[in-house]
Design a protein around this motif. Structure first.
Motif, PDB file in Angstrom:
ATOM      1  N   GLN A   5       0.837  -1.192   0.000  1.00 18.22           N
ATOM      2  CA  GLN A   5       0.000   0.000   0.000  1.00 18.22           C
ATOM      3  C   GLN A   5       0.870   1.240   0.000  1.00 18.22           C
ATOM      4  O   GLN A   5       1.817   1.342   0.790  1.00 18.22           O
ATOM      5  CB  GLN A   5      -0.912   0.013   1.219  1.00 18.22           C
ATOM      6  N   LEU A   6       0.542   2.170  -0.867  1.00 20.55           N
ATOM      7  CA  LEU A   6       1.217   3.458  -0.868  1.00 20.55           C
ATOM      8  C   LEU A   6       0.817   4.241   0.372  1.00 20.55           C
ATOM      9  O   LEU A   6      -0.324   4.145   0.840  1.00 20.55           O
ATOM     10  CB  LEU A   6       0.795   4.282  -2.088  1.00 20.55           C
ATOM     11  N   HIS A   7       1.746   5.029   0.866  1.00 20.50           N
ATOM     12  CA  HIS A   7       1.456   5.918   1.984  1.00 20.50           C
ATOM     13  C   HIS A   7       0.327   6.871   1.565  1.00 20.50           C
ATOM     14  O   HIS A   7       0.316   7.371   0.433  1.00 20.50           O
ATOM     15  CB  HIS A   7       2.724   6.702   2.349  1.00 20.50           C
ATOM     16  N   PRO A   8      -0.630   7.146   2.447  1.00 19.27           N
ATOM     17  CA  PRO A   8      -1.759   8.025   2.095  1.00 19.27           C
ATOM     18  C   PRO A   8      -1.327   9.401   1.568  1.00 19.27           C
ATOM     19  O   PRO A   8      -2.001   9.956   0.695  1.00 19.27           O
ATOM     20  CB  PRO A   8      -2.532   8.155   3.415  1.00 19.27           C
ATOM     21  N   GLN A   9      -0.238   9.943   2.069  1.00 17.03           N
ATOM     22  CA  GLN A   9       0.203  11.261   1.597  1.00 17.03           C
ATOM     23  C   GLN A   9       0.659  11.202   0.139  1.00 17.03           C
ATOM     24  O   GLN A   9       0.406  12.127  -0.635  1.00 17.03           O
ATOM     25  CB  GLN A   9       1.337  11.798   2.477  1.00 17.03           C
ATOM     26  N   LEU A  10       1.306  10.093  -0.248  1.00 19.21           N
ATOM     27  CA  LEU A  10       1.714   9.937  -1.648  1.00 19.21           C
ATOM     28  C   LEU A  10       0.487   9.787  -2.548  1.00 19.21           C
ATOM     29  O   LEU A  10       0.452  10.334  -3.653  1.00 19.21           O
ATOM     30  CB  LEU A  10       2.647   8.744  -1.806  1.00 19.21           C
ATOM     31  N   ALA A  21       9.431  -3.132 -12.433  1.00 21.08           N
ATOM     32  CA  ALA A  21       9.355  -4.443 -11.779  1.00 21.08           C
ATOM     33  C   ALA A  21       9.253  -4.317 -10.264  1.00 21.08           C
ATOM     34  O   ALA A  21       8.507  -5.059  -9.619  1.00 21.08           O
ATOM     35  CB  ALA A  21      10.574  -5.281 -12.156  1.00 21.08           C
ATOM     36  N   LEU A  22       9.980  -3.376  -9.680  1.00 23.95           N
ATOM     37  CA  LEU A  22       9.979  -3.195  -8.223  1.00 23.95           C
ATOM     38  C   LEU A  22       9.147  -2.009  -7.769  1.00 23.95           C
ATOM     39  O   LEU A  22       8.464  -2.079  -6.750  1.00 23.95           O
ATOM     40  CB  LEU A  22      11.424  -3.019  -7.716  1.00 23.95           C
ATOM     41  N   SER A  23       9.201  -0.930  -8.503  1.00 23.66           N
ATOM     42  CA  SER A  23       8.706   0.354  -7.991  1.00 23.66           C
ATOM     43  C   SER A  23       7.496   0.903  -8.715  1.00 23.66           C
ATOM     44  O   SER A  23       7.350   0.747  -9.922  1.00 23.66           O
ATOM     45  CB  SER A  23       9.819   1.405  -8.094  1.00 23.66           C
ATOM     46  N   GLU A  24       6.671   1.605  -7.939  1.00 19.50           N
ATOM     47  CA  GLU A  24       5.615   2.445  -8.485  1.00 19.50           C
ATOM     48  C   GLU A  24       6.283   3.727  -8.981  1.00 19.50           C
ATOM     49  O   GLU A  24       7.222   4.224  -8.354  1.00 19.50           O
ATOM     50  CB  GLU A  24       4.600   2.822  -7.402  1.00 19.50           C
ATOM     51  N   VAL A  39       8.648   4.495  -5.759  1.00 18.71           N
ATOM     52  CA  VAL A  39       8.320   3.887  -4.465  1.00 18.71           C
ATOM     53  C   VAL A  39       8.442   2.373  -4.607  1.00 18.71           C
ATOM     54  O   VAL A  39       7.605   1.743  -5.267  1.00 18.71           O
ATOM     55  CB  VAL A  39       6.888   4.238  -4.002  1.00 18.71           C
ATOM     56  N   PRO A  40       9.475   1.764  -4.010  1.00 21.44           N
ATOM     57  CA  PRO A  40       9.568   0.294  -4.068  1.00 21.44           C
ATOM     58  C   PRO A  40       8.345  -0.332  -3.398  1.00 21.44           C
ATOM     59  O   PRO A  40       7.919   0.114  -2.328  1.00 21.44           O
ATOM     60  CB  PRO A  40      10.836  -0.028  -3.284  1.00 21.44           C
ATOM     61  N   ARG A  41       7.786  -1.344  -4.035  1.00 21.10           N
ATOM     62  CA  ARG A  41       6.608  -2.017  -3.484  1.00 21.10           C
ATOM     63  C   ARG A  41       7.046  -3.021  -2.412  1.00 21.10           C
ATOM     64  O   ARG A  41       6.939  -4.240  -2.591  1.00 21.10           O
ATOM     65  CB  ARG A  41       5.811  -2.698  -4.605  1.00 21.10           C
ATOM     66  N   ARG A  42       7.511  -2.477  -1.329  1.00 19.97           N
ATOM     67  CA  ARG A  42       7.917  -3.266  -0.165  1.00 19.97           C
ATOM     68  C   ARG A  42       7.373  -2.553   1.072  1.00 19.97           C
ATOM     69  O   ARG A  42       7.645  -1.371   1.275  1.00 19.97           O
ATOM     70  CB  ARG A  42       9.441  -3.393  -0.050  1.00 19.97           C
ATOM     71  N   ASN A  43       6.613  -3.276   1.867  1.00 18.34           N
ATOM     72  CA  ASN A  43       6.042  -2.683   3.074  1.00 18.34           C
ATOM     73  C   ASN A  43       7.076  -2.573   4.185  1.00 18.34           C
ATOM     74  O   ASN A  43       8.015  -3.365   4.250  1.00 18.34           O
ATOM     75  CB  ASN A  43       4.852  -3.520   3.560  1.00 18.34           C
ATOM     76  N   HIS A  44       6.888  -1.573   5.026  1.00 21.87           N
ATOM     77  CA  HIS A  44       7.676  -1.381   6.241  1.00 21.87           C
ATOM     78  C   HIS A  44       9.155  -1.111   5.958  1.00 21.87           C
ATOM     79  O   HIS A  44      10.010  -1.461   6.769  1.00 21.87           O
ATOM     80  CB  HIS A  44       7.516  -2.576   7.194  1.00 21.87           C
ATOM     81  N   ILE A  45       9.450  -0.505   4.826  1.00 20.92           N
ATOM     82  CA  ILE A  45      10.826  -0.143   4.486  1.00 20.92           C
ATOM     83  C   ILE A  45      10.921   1.381   4.494  1.00 20.92           C
ATOM     84  O   ILE A  45      10.154   2.061   3.803  1.00 20.92           O
ATOM     85  CB  ILE A  45      11.232  -0.700   3.092  1.00 20.92           C
ATOM     86  N   ILE A  84      14.418  11.453   1.074  1.00 21.64           N
ATOM     87  CA  ILE A  84      14.402  12.228   2.318  1.00 21.64           C
ATOM     88  C   ILE A  84      13.490  11.557   3.346  1.00 21.64           C
ATOM     89  O   ILE A  84      13.954  11.080   4.357  1.00 21.64           O
ATOM     90  CB  ILE A  84      13.996  13.689   2.050  1.00 21.64           C
ATOM     91  N   GLY A  85      12.202  11.529   3.102  1.00 20.77           N
ATOM     92  CA  GLY A  85      11.278  10.781   3.944  1.00 20.77           C
ATOM     93  C   GLY A  85      11.078  11.303   5.347  1.00 20.77           C
ATOM     94  O   GLY A  85      10.686  10.544   6.230  1.00 20.77           O
ATOM     95  N   ASN A  86      11.302  12.585   5.583  1.00 19.22           N
ATOM     96  CA  ASN A  86      11.068  13.113   6.924  1.00 19.22           C
ATOM     97  C   ASN A  86       9.581  13.170   7.261  1.00 19.22           C
ATOM     98  O   ASN A  86       9.203  12.959   8.407  1.00 19.22           O
ATOM     99  CB  ASN A  86      11.673  14.509   7.070  1.00 19.22           C
ATOM    100  N   LEU A  87       8.742  13.454   6.282  1.00 18.59           N
ATOM    101  CA  LEU A  87       7.306  13.539   6.512  1.00 18.59           C
ATOM    102  C   LEU A  87       6.571  12.276   6.079  1.00 18.59           C
ATOM    103  O   LEU A  87       5.544  11.933   6.651  1.00 18.59           O
ATOM    104  CB  LEU A  87       6.719  14.755   5.784  1.00 18.59           C
ATOM    105  N   VAL A  88       7.065  11.616   5.046  1.00 16.65           N
ATOM    106  CA  VAL A  88       6.479  10.363   4.560  1.00 16.65           C
ATOM    107  C   VAL A  88       7.538   9.280   4.771  1.00 16.65           C
ATOM    108  O   VAL A  88       8.503   9.207   4.018  1.00 16.65           O
ATOM    109  CB  VAL A  88       6.086  10.458   3.069  1.00 16.65           C
TER     110      VAL A  88
END
Length: 140
Positions: A5-10, A21-24, A39-45, A84-88
């Motif tokens: 699942q993509l993060h809701p903010q994305l 193959a790996l990423s959205e 966005v790699p389709r891997r949860n909790h990364i 970066i990922g400070n907010l997401v």
């Protein structure tokens, strides 16, 4: 991964462009900059080092494919690539085509100015242009 699942903010901030193959592949809804996100389709990364070695290599290759396409389409003065990922916190790589004439130059774009959403036809045009450039690398 079927349960990815993509993060809701994305979801809120971006348009879906396609999938490697790996990423959205997403496009940020901010017409001030050609701004795309992997966005790699891997949860909790949260960080690249948390991916297994094969996924790290795949992400690097996909980032290069996207960067090459953006360089060809937009001919930027500089291509900014950042995780970066400070907010997401979900791992995602920004790819932003920058120009010496853009209003944030030479500073980073994050938090500089309010976003300016695309007119729907312009968003569709940019998405289709990138899809065409990446066509042989996209998966369903």
């Amino acid at each position: 991964m079927s349960n990815f699942q993509l993060h809701p903010q994305l979801i809120e901030d971006c348009f879906k462009v396609g999938q490697f193959a790996l990423s959205e592949i997403l496009m940020m809804n901010d017409s001030q900059y050609p701004w795309f996100i992997l966005v790699p389709r891997r949860n909790h990364i949260k960080e690249i080092y948390q991916l297994n070695p094969a996924d790290r290599q795949t992400l690097q290759a996909e980032s290069c494919l996207l960067a090459e396409a953006l360089a060809e389409i937009y001919r930027p003065d500089k291509l900014n690539i950042a995780a970066i990922g400070n907010l997401v916190p979900q791992l995602h790589l920004h790819h932003v085509a920058r120009y010496q004439t853009d209003k944030a130059w030479p500073a980073p774009i994050w938090g500089k100015f309010a976003s300016v959403p695309y007119v729907p036809t312009e968003a569709e045009q940019r998405i289709n242009q990138l899809r065409e450039a990446l066509d042989q690398h996209l998966v369903n």
